[in-house]
Motif scaffolding. Sequence first.
Motif, PDB file in Angstrom:
ATOM      1  N   LEU A 198       1.003  -1.178   0.015  1.00  0.00           N
ATOM      2  CA  LEU A 198      -0.002  -0.031   0.002  1.00  0.00           C
ATOM      3  C   LEU A 198       0.774   1.171   0.056  1.00  0.00           C
ATOM      4  CD1 LEU A 198      -2.980  -1.156   2.397  1.00  0.00           C
ATOM      5  CD2 LEU A 198      -3.127  -0.643   0.095  1.00  0.00           C
ATOM      6  N   ALA A 248      -7.510  -5.391   1.263  1.00  0.00           N
ATOM      7  CA  ALA A 248      -5.852  -5.623   1.181  1.00  0.00           C
ATOM      8  C   ALA A 248      -5.644  -6.491   2.499  1.00  0.00           C
ATOM      9  CB  ALA A 248      -5.271  -4.277   1.060  1.00  0.00           C
ATOM     10  N   TYR A 275      -0.275   2.766  -3.413  1.00  0.00           N
ATOM     11  CA  TYR A 275      -1.622   3.401  -2.959  1.00  0.00           C
ATOM     12  C   TYR A 275      -1.173   4.630  -2.695  1.00  0.00           C
ATOM     13  CZ  TYR A 275      -6.436   3.821  -1.372  1.00  0.00           C
ATOM     14  OH  TYR A 275      -7.658   4.179  -1.124  1.00  0.00           O
ATOM     15  N   LEU A 303      -8.530  -0.533   1.802  1.00  0.00           N
ATOM     16  CA  LEU A 303      -7.703  -0.891   3.029  1.00  0.00           C
ATOM     17  C   LEU A 303      -7.982  -2.119   3.791  1.00  0.00           C
ATOM     18  CD1 LEU A 303      -6.920   2.671   4.698  1.00  0.00           C
ATOM     19  CD2 LEU A 303      -5.577   1.327   3.048  1.00  0.00           C
TER      20      LEU A 303
END
Length: 619
Positions: free
Chosen positions: A231, A333, A235, A330
């Motif tokens: 992430l 994941a 991300y 979130l």
Amino acid sequence: MASPVALRKNPALLTERATRKLPRFILLAMAVAYCAAGLIGRDPWRTDDAVTFGVAWTMAHGHSLDWIMPNVLGDPVVQDGPLVYWLAAVSMWVLGGLVGEPLAARIPTGLATGLALAATWYATYTLARTRQAQPVQFLFGGAPEPRDYGRAIADGAVLTLLATLGLLLRLHEATPEALQFSLLCVAMYGLVLTLDRPRAGAAWLGMALAGLLLARGQQAALPLALVVLGLALFYRPIAPARKWLALITVPVAIAPALAWAYLLHEQGAAGQAYLQAWLTWNLTANSGQSGSVALYFARNLLIFGWPALPFALIAAWRWRQRVSAPHVMLPAAMVLSHLLYILVISAEGQEALMVSVLPGSFILAAFLLPTLSRSTSNAIDWFALMSLSFGIFLVWLGYLAMQAGWPSTLSRNFSKLAPGWTPSFSVPAFAFALVATLFWTYTVWWRTAKKPIVVWRAMIISGVGVLTAWFLLTTLWMPWINHTRTYRDVALSMKAALPDQHLEACVSTQRLSLPQRAIFGYFAGVRFEARPLGTAVQTKEDILGDGARDDAFVSPAPVACDWLLTQDSLRALSERVFLPALPDGPRAGQWTLVWEGRRFSDRDERFRLYRLEPRRNTR
């Protein structure tokens, strides 16, 4: 009225009335009841619960070396990590004299469960207030405020957690897996915080990773570390936190484990061997699942995670057009990383690994609630109402059979499964159970008669019903359940067979698992012979199973004590070989059977205590 484009991209359609929060007193009372139910009024049971108690009891009554190298009365425990044992030992040392040592060892588990509930609520609340998580905004007003919407969705996440079936037993035993679950919920909260408060989020993530590494080793920390790394790199909303993840999260995560490793290294050969065994266990935990174990997980995961995991999968589909939004990305994941780790990388075959998939599932499942139609919510509620009402009725019927002997068939079945058990009436247990049942009845009446228009209405029956059923089981049925699972009676029976002058004598063991060693040591008060650190790497199932530490069928280990406690299987006597194979060697003499016993509820397991009589000189 909302525009057609907004409706296509945003599945959440709510009015302001639908975001009333669950009364705080009720939510807090439910959380306290959930954390406490199952911890009180029982002995350590023959599972990981007994291993944790045995290690903590050894620490609390032992030496400083026992805190550095966890062991059960001299038998090293190199799987998992020391954190859960440290917490249980400190609690036992502080509160053992007040509430009893078995309960004191479980108090940190209850506190950790409360931490998981709080972390789940705040993580969901924070995500629900983000811009992309908001429901459809009507052209003429009437949409809920972000704060009200966040509270209502967070309440739904907590109700989903309370309703998840697979957590009931796992979160009410003093186990590393229970602490792992709580730390993953904290990590979920830290991950969410990185969106707006990068430094605070990085600190929470670092503490969670440090705790996971010391609680369950790299198999708990690795999937979380990978998802955080992925992430942070790919991300964009978390990009501002990259610096703080490197400067705060990484050092905070590895410093405690390095400090423990340094202490082990300083203990000389014994500590270094223990450290090497722990590192080896960590490495072998990533050797991959067998096909049968992976298939077992795939078949049972949805049932274990009901209703959180199925609802999370549906929520991900409903919000698929906003998959890059934080409230979807979130938690999704977190779920996917741990799911892939379990099915592909991990070598553990434990059901307890499934709990690592759930922290993100609660949040996703909560965001399904504002997308449900009224008919779907009613269908969920009626299914939960019928099934859970039937379950609660069965618990009360079983309690009536225990106390009054009616229905007679059911009463005989209870007696058959727990020979020697004598029913007793507890006024506090009955009063608590009655209050819980009245609360369930009121909830059902409120939901069916009032027909409230609140976003969390689809989970209120499930959450309260599962909590009520569990609470009744752990109050009304706890004496009977404890009788079927405890080793207290058989351990005290063995203690009575030992002469008073031999209570502190050295006792060797043969085919005793770690839980049995812990419970016999505590209740019988015997001093077991220390065991050398094994060279073979064992799975958790091997360590908890019967005879994991030596094979008494083939090569009985030499013993240094004049007393020998063995465990064998009555079924194996007729199917394989005669047991036990008593040790032979330089100290060999005549082994005399002093005592034999088994648990009332186990027709297969048998324990025998032998005393070594010196070999007489025939000349």
